[in-house]
Enzyme design. Structure first.
Site, PDB file in Angstrom:
ATOM      1  CD1 TRP A   1      -2.388  -1.932   1.898  1.00 54.45           C
ATOM      2  CD2 TRP A   1      -2.823  -1.501  -0.056  1.00 54.45           C
ATOM      3  NE1 TRP A   1      -3.116  -2.841   1.796  1.00 54.45           N
ATOM      4  CE2 TRP A   1      -3.118  -2.832   0.105  1.00 54.45           C
ATOM      5  CE3 TRP A   1      -3.477  -0.460  -1.440  1.00 54.45           C
ATOM      6  CZ2 TRP A   1      -4.891  -3.295  -0.628  1.00 54.45           C
ATOM      7  CZ3 TRP A   1      -4.352  -1.182  -1.855  1.00 54.45           C
ATOM      8  CH2 TRP A   1      -5.150  -2.457  -1.717  1.00 54.45           C
TER       9      TRP A   1
ATOM     10  CG  ASP B   1      -3.438   3.897   4.280  1.00 51.69           C
ATOM     11  OD1 ASP B   1      -4.116   4.131   5.428  1.00 51.69           O
ATOM     12  OD2 ASP B   1      -2.713   3.151   2.964  1.00 51.69           O
TER      13      ASP B   1
ATOM     14  CE  LYS C   1      -8.319  -3.109   4.190  1.00 58.85           C
ATOM     15  NZ  LYS C   1      -6.931  -2.576   3.571  1.00 58.85           N
TER      16      LYS C   1
HETATM   17  C1  LIG Z   1      -6.911  -1.716   2.343  1.00 63.06           C
HETATM   18  C2  LIG Z   1      -5.964  -0.970   2.356  1.00 63.06           C
HETATM   19  C3  LIG Z   1      -6.145   0.207   1.565  1.00 63.06           C
HETATM   20  C4  LIG Z   1      -6.686   0.209   0.440  1.00 63.06           C
HETATM   21  O1  LIG Z   1      -7.762   0.499   0.545  1.00 63.06           O
HETATM   22  P1  LIG Z   1      -8.855   1.126  -0.448  1.00 63.06           P
HETATM   23  O2  LIG Z   1     -10.427   1.342   0.149  1.00 63.06           O
HETATM   24  O3  LIG Z   1      -9.835  -1.053  -0.738  1.00 63.06           O
HETATM   25  O4  LIG Z   1      -9.104   1.297  -1.949  1.00 63.06           O
HETATM   26  C5  LIG Z   1      -5.033   0.867   1.703  1.00 63.06           C
HETATM   27  N1  LIG Z   1      -4.339   1.229   2.316  1.00 63.06           N
HETATM   28  C6  LIG Z   1      -3.830   0.080   3.142  1.00 63.06           C
HETATM   29  C7  LIG Z   1      -3.582   0.065   4.678  1.00 63.06           C
HETATM   30  C8  LIG Z   1      -5.373  -0.756   3.629  1.00 63.06           C
HETATM   31  O5  LIG Z   1      -5.417  -1.685   4.328  1.00 63.06           O
END
Ligand SMILES: *Cc1c(COP(=O)(O)O)cnc(C)c1O
Length: 356
Positions: free
Chosen positions: A99, A166, A190
Site C-alpha cells: 500500500w 494511511d 477494515k
Molecule cells: C485495504 C487498504 C488500502 C486500500 O483501501 P481501498 O479502500 O480498497 O482503496 C490501503 N491501505 C491500507 C493500509 C489498506 O489496508
C-alpha cells in the site's frame, strides 16, 4: 457451525452493529422509510453525519483546527488526493509494503518523491527505523499498519514536516496523538464500517498551499466546506460507521480497545512462538496487532494446504495469507472476540498434535 471471521477486509463488525444496520435498512428511526430511500440532506440523515464526526473527535481526542470528512473512492483515491492537495515540489515516503508503494507511485505524478527508507529487500518484514525526513519536503507519508505483511508502527512519530498517515487497517485500534499528524485517512472496511466510505482527518491549515488547480471533487476544501455533503455521500456505510463508533464508546473507547487488541495479539503470537510447526513472518518489534502473519517452518511447509483445509472445516474464515507472504494471516480487528483467537489456537494445537 460457528464461524470465526479473520477476514483481512472487508472484515468483521460487531454483531449488534450489523443488526441495527439491518433494522435501519427496513425502517429508519421508525419513520416508515428505509435509510436507502431518504434524502442525504433529510433532517434524519444530517444528524448521522454530525454525530459520526463528533464521535471521531471525541474518541480520538482530535484537537481544534482539524476537520473530519467522509468521502468515496477508498484509501486508494487518497493516494492521489494527498499529493494533489499537498505536493508542491517534493514529498517523502516510507516504503513499508504494497500500500505504501502504491501511495508513492501516485505521488510521482505530482512532483519529486523521496523514498526515505524501504524494507522491500526483506519482503517488508520490518519497519525501517533509521531514516532522515528531508526538511524541505511538503509532507512525509507513512502507512501505520501494513495489512498484507503484518507490521505496524505502534507509536506516533515526530516529523519536521506535515505527517500524513494511511491508517486504513488500524484506525480506532489504539489511542493516537492526532496533533502529530496533518492528515490521517483510510478506507473504512477494515475497522470501522462496510466498504464504500473513506474517512479523512485533516489539519485545516495544511490546505491551500499548492499552486495547481485542484478539481472540485478532489479538493479537500470542497468537502470540508460542504460538511461531507457536497455530493451524495455513501449514506449506509456512514450510518454503520456511526453505529460502530457508538459501540466503541460504549465498551470504553480506544483505551479499552487497545487493551483487548493487545490481549488478542499476545495470545496468538505466544502460540505461534511456542509452536513446533508455525513461525511468525514479521520481526518481533514491528509485529502488527491487527494482521498476524505466520507460515509453517521449512520442514513442515508441505502441510500448509492441509492446515488451511483443517482450520476451514472448523469454522475459521479468511486465514489464508496474502500471496505475497504465503502461509496464514489472522486479521484480529476490533470486533473480533478473543474467543475466536482461542478457537484458532485450539485448531493449531490439535493439528500440530495430530500431524507433527
Ligand atoms: C485495504 C487498504 C488500502 C486500500 O483501501 P481501498 O479502500 O480498497 O482503496 C490501503 N491501505 C491500507 C493500509 C489498506 O489496508
Amino acid at each position: 457451525m460457528k464461524k470465526h471471521n479473520f477476514n483481512a477486509g472487508p472484515s468483521i463488525l460487531p454483531r449488534e452493529v450489523i443488526e441495527d444496520t439491518a433494522k435501519a435498512v427496513l425502517d429508519f428511526q421508525n419513520e416508515g422509510l428505509s435509510i436507502l430511500e431518504i434524502s442525504h440532506r433529510a433532517k434524519y440523515f444530517q444528524p448521522v453525519v454530525e454525530e459520526a464526526v463528533e464521535l471521531f473527535k471525541e474518541l480520538l481526542s482530535i484537537p481544534d483546527g482539524y476537520s473530519v470528512i467522509f468521502l468515496g473512492g477508498g484509501a486508494s483515491l487518497q493516494f492521489c488526493m494527498v499529493p494533489y492537495n499537498l505536493l508542491e515540489k517534493k514529498a517523502a515516503y516510507l516504503n513499508t509494503g504494497t500500500w505504501a508503494k502504491k501511495a508513492m507511485k501516485e505521488a510521482k505524478g505530482f512532483g519529486e518523491v523521496v523514498e526515505v527508507a524501504s524494507s522491500a529487500d526483506a519482503n517488508y518484514t520490518f519497519i525501517p527505523k533509521d531514516f532522515t525526513i528531508p526538511a524541505d519536503a511538503d509532507y512525509f507519508h507513512i502507512t501505520s499498519n501494513n495489512t498484507i505483511y503484518g507490521t505496524e508502527l505502534l507509536k506516533d512519530i515526530d516529523s519536521p514536516v506535515p505527517l500524513v498517515a494511511d491508517m486504513s487497517s488500524d484506525i480506532f485500534s489504539r489511542p493516537i496523538d492526532v496533533s502529530k499528524y496533518a492528515i490521517i485517512y483510510g478506507g473504512a472496511q477494515k475497522n470501522l464500517a462496510p466498504a464504500g466510505v473513506t474517512f479523512v482527518i485533516i489539519k485545516n491549515d495544511v490546505l491551500g498551499k499548492v499552486s495547481r488547480h485542484i478539481p472540485t471533487m478532489l479538493n479537500y476544501q470542497t468537502h470540508i466546506d460542504g460538511g461531507s455533503m457536497f455530493n451524495t455521500p455513501p449514506v449506509l456505510p456512514i450510518y454503520t460507521a456511526l453505529l460502530n463508533l457508538r459501540w466503541l464508546k460504549k465498551i470504553g473507547g480506544v483505551e479499552e480497545m487497545e487493551k483487548r487488541n493487545k490481549a488478542k495479539a499476545e495470545l496468538l503470537y505466544n502460540a505461534i512462538d511456542n509452536s513446533k510447526i508455525f513461525v511468525g513472518t514479521a520481526k518481533k518489534e514491528d509485529r502488527s496487532r491487527m494482521n498476524i502473519c505466520f507460515v509453517m517452518k521449512e520442514e513442515y511447509k508441505d502441510l500448509e494446504a492441509d492446515f488451511l483445509k483443517f482450520a476451514t472445516e472448523k469454522g475459521m474464515v479468511g486465514i489464508k495469507g496474502h500471496r505475497s507472504v504465503g502461509g496464514f494471516r489472522a486479521s484480529c480487528y476490533n470486533a473480533l472476540p478473543i474467543e475466536s483467537v482461542q478457537a484458532l489456537i485450539d485448531c493449531m494445537d490439535e493439528f500440530e498434535k495430530a500431524r507433527a
